[in-house]
Design an enzyme around this catalytic site. Structure first.
Site: not given
Ligand code: GNR
Ligand code: NI
Length: 174
Positions: A96, A138
């Site tokens: 994240c 997510h």
């Molecule tokens: O860039 C991101 N990669 C990711 C990898 C696996 C599962 C979720 C993500 S989302 C994340 C970008 C982010 O923080 N979105 O809220």
């Molecule tokens: Ni995130």
């Protein structure tokens, strides 16, 4: 279209715990927000971004799952709702942008449908599976003030938050 890269909030910033508010109308101001979010996400770089990650508590998500040698494939979700999450689960190693430099496995429904308004304010329903399903869930969590580390054990979560707090303390002292 004039775009701007915004600062991404990092845990434990309390704004990341806010519940984001539904959008009343998809207008030019909202499209400007989505443009800024997309540019901020590409710059980071990341594959998804929720508005609250740049401090805006609106139910808006941008995403692009295209590989770096592929054509960009920007996606915009306004007021998204998850429909029919599958019983079947899948595990992905998640990260994240608001929890930098930490990755761990999270289990979520493997498939779902998402109902949302698109960049033009038109209602859409999307069937999602694989990384798309994981990423949407997510991002939906962000709209509720939930971070992926909340799905881990308290021990792991506390360890990550403690490390981030320490890094922020050191950065502030510079
Ligand atoms: O860039 C991101 N990669 C990711 C990898 C696996 C599962 C979720 C993500 S989302 C994340 C970008 C982010 O923080 N979105 O809220
Ligand atoms: Ni995130």
């Amino acid at each position: 279209m004039r775009m701007a890269i915004k600062e991404i909030l990092t845990a434990p910033d309390p704004r990341l715990r806010e519940v984001s508010k539904p959008v009343a109308e998809v207008d030019d101001a909202l499209r400007a927000l989505m443009d800024d979010m997309l540019e901020t996400m590409y710059d980071a770089p990341g594959i998804g971004l929720a508005a609250i990650q740049i401090g805006v508590p609106k139910r808006v998500i941008v995403m692009d799952l295209a590989g770096k040698d592929e054509e960009p494939e920007p996606r915009y979700f306004v007021n998204p709702e998850i429909l029919d999450p599958s019983e079947e689960m899948s595990v992905y190693e998640e990260g994240c942008l608001s929890v930098p430099e930490f990755f761990d496995e999270v289990e979520r429904p493997a498939k779902c449908r998402v109902k949302y308004l698109d960049y033009d304010g038109k209602e859409q329903i999307l069937e999602a599976e694989g990384l798309l399903a994981t990423c949407i869930q997510h991002e939906m969590d962000h709209l509720e003030g939930v971070l992926f580390i909340d799905h881990l054990s308290r021990l792991k979560r506390d360890r990550v938050l403690k490390k981030l707090k320490k890094e922020q303390r050191l950065a502030a002292a510079l």
